[in-house]
Scaffold this active site. Structure first.
Site, PDB file in Angstrom:
ATOM      1  CE  LYS A  95       6.263  65.032   2.820  1.00 24.20           C
ATOM      2  NZ  LYS A  95       5.602  65.896   2.108  1.00 24.20           N
ATOM      3  CB  THR A  98       5.352  69.499   2.541  1.00 22.06           C
ATOM      4  OG1 THR A  98       4.925  68.169   2.226  1.00 22.06           O
ATOM      5  CG2 THR A  98       6.232  69.586   3.551  1.00 22.06           C
ATOM      6  CE  LYS A 105       8.662  72.965   0.431  1.00 22.98           C
ATOM      7  NZ  LYS A 105       7.592  72.154   0.749  1.00 22.98           N
TER       8      LYS A 105
END
Length: 342
Positions: free
Chosen positions: A218, A143, A286
């Site tokens: 995502k 990701t 994150k």
């Protein structure tokens, strides 16, 4: 079966995965990768294909295990070599650098923790790009942000190899069960080639077009998930504060329109202040940070996600980085405790 949705020249291919066989059938599988930078003729690669896997953390290890159990010829690498040992015991080969994995394999998958790690492993001194070339493919299932994915794509393509981004929706248990959702974008020929491997590791896959669309999808999904967990945490604590049983709240939610598997799976342990790690809180924070950057790039306000991000940052500061992201509830507890002590 598949369905196709056209929206402003954006094509979405959705492929629900049918029941998987326990072993990979190479008899009818021949790997052909066409090099877009040369004449469009397919280059045959020996069967069975040699597959590499870079990064053996919470997600990478079970994904690699599923490939091995399905009979895939797998070569692995991880910064900490000891994490490779259980997979070597299952039959995987080992190489001491991403470059050597990419050199020895036809296809290389990478599952890294963050954008910087993804860049280092792909493009660093002994990165995969140094060992890859025409007739090979690189599939990044990490990701990362859109810019990072495009950077890796550019460097991989410059070697003559093909690139596909394929971040996954799902955490530790879906990875173990082969129930991940792949959000892919990039070279369509490579997507078609790696589809059988994605089917081993996941339950569905989406082809989203140009590189960057997978990363963006995502981040949007994880932005929603992080915000949902923050709101759920508020609800659990508020119900307890007003004298309700939070266990009953979880039951009520599970039977209503806002039911989500995440709530019934994580609610009971959250009530007990227990956060077994399926998706580390530091990674959720994150992803929220990256989603905020994505929103900023297109001038889209996302105030709920911004507020949720602050809660995850507080939880990190209280030492919950490596706990499950459901530990964000602790950020709210600390705020309440602070206000009560004043």
């Amino acid at each position: 079966m598949s369905s196709f949705i056209n929206c402003n020249h954006f094509v979405l291919h959705r492929f629900p995965i049918m029941a998987m066989r326990s072993t990979f059938n190479y008899r009818h599988f021949s790997l052909h990768i066409s090099n877009a930078s040369t004449q469009p003729q397919a280059q045959g690669i020996e069967t069975p294909p040699r597959v590499g896997f870079l990064g053996l953390g919470i997600m990478g290890t079970p994904m690699a295990q599923n490939l091995i159990k399905a009979g895939v010829d797998l070569t692995v690498w991880n910064r900490t070599k000891s994490k490779c040992d259980p997979l070597i015991n299952l039959g995987a080969k080992y190489k001491p650098s991403p470059e050597e994995v990419a050199t020895s394999c036809d296809l290389t998958f990478a599952m890294l923790a963050d954008p910087q790690s993804a860049v280092d492993v792909a493009l660093g001194k002994h990165g995969a790009a140094n060992g890859i070339g025409p007739g090979k493919g690189y599939v990044d299932v990490s990701t990362v942000d859109v810019d990072t994915s495009k950077l890796i794509n550019g460097q991989i393509k410059s070697t003559g190899a093909l690139f596909l981004e394929a971040p996954v929706s799902g955490s530790k248990k879906p990875a173990e069960d082969g129930q991940l959702i792949f959000l892919t974008a990039g070279d369509k020929n490579l997507y078609d080639t790696v589809a059988p491997f994605l089917d081993i590791m996941g339950k569905s896959r989406f082809y989203l077009g140009d590189v960057g669309n997978g990363a963006a999808m995502k981040l949007v999904v994880n932005m929603i998930m992080g915000s949902m967990m923050a709101s759920f945490s508020e609800g659990l604590l508020l119900s307890e504060k007003v004298g309700l049983d939070p266990k009953v709240l979880v039951e009520v939610i599970s039977q209503g329109a806002i039911s989500a598997p995440m709530y019934s799976m994580k609610g009971p342990s959250m009530i007990q202040s227990h956060y077994p790690t399926a998706f580390p809180l530091k990674h959720q924070q994150k992803d929220l940070r990256l989603a905020l950057g994505l929103a900023e790039s297109v001038s889209q306000p996302i105030p709920i996600a911004a507020a949720a991000n602050e809660l995850y940052k507080v939880a990190k500061s209280h030492g919950y980085s490596d706990e499950d992201f459901s530990a964000v509830i602790e950020a709210l507890k600390s705020k309440f405790q602070h206000s009560e002590n004043q």
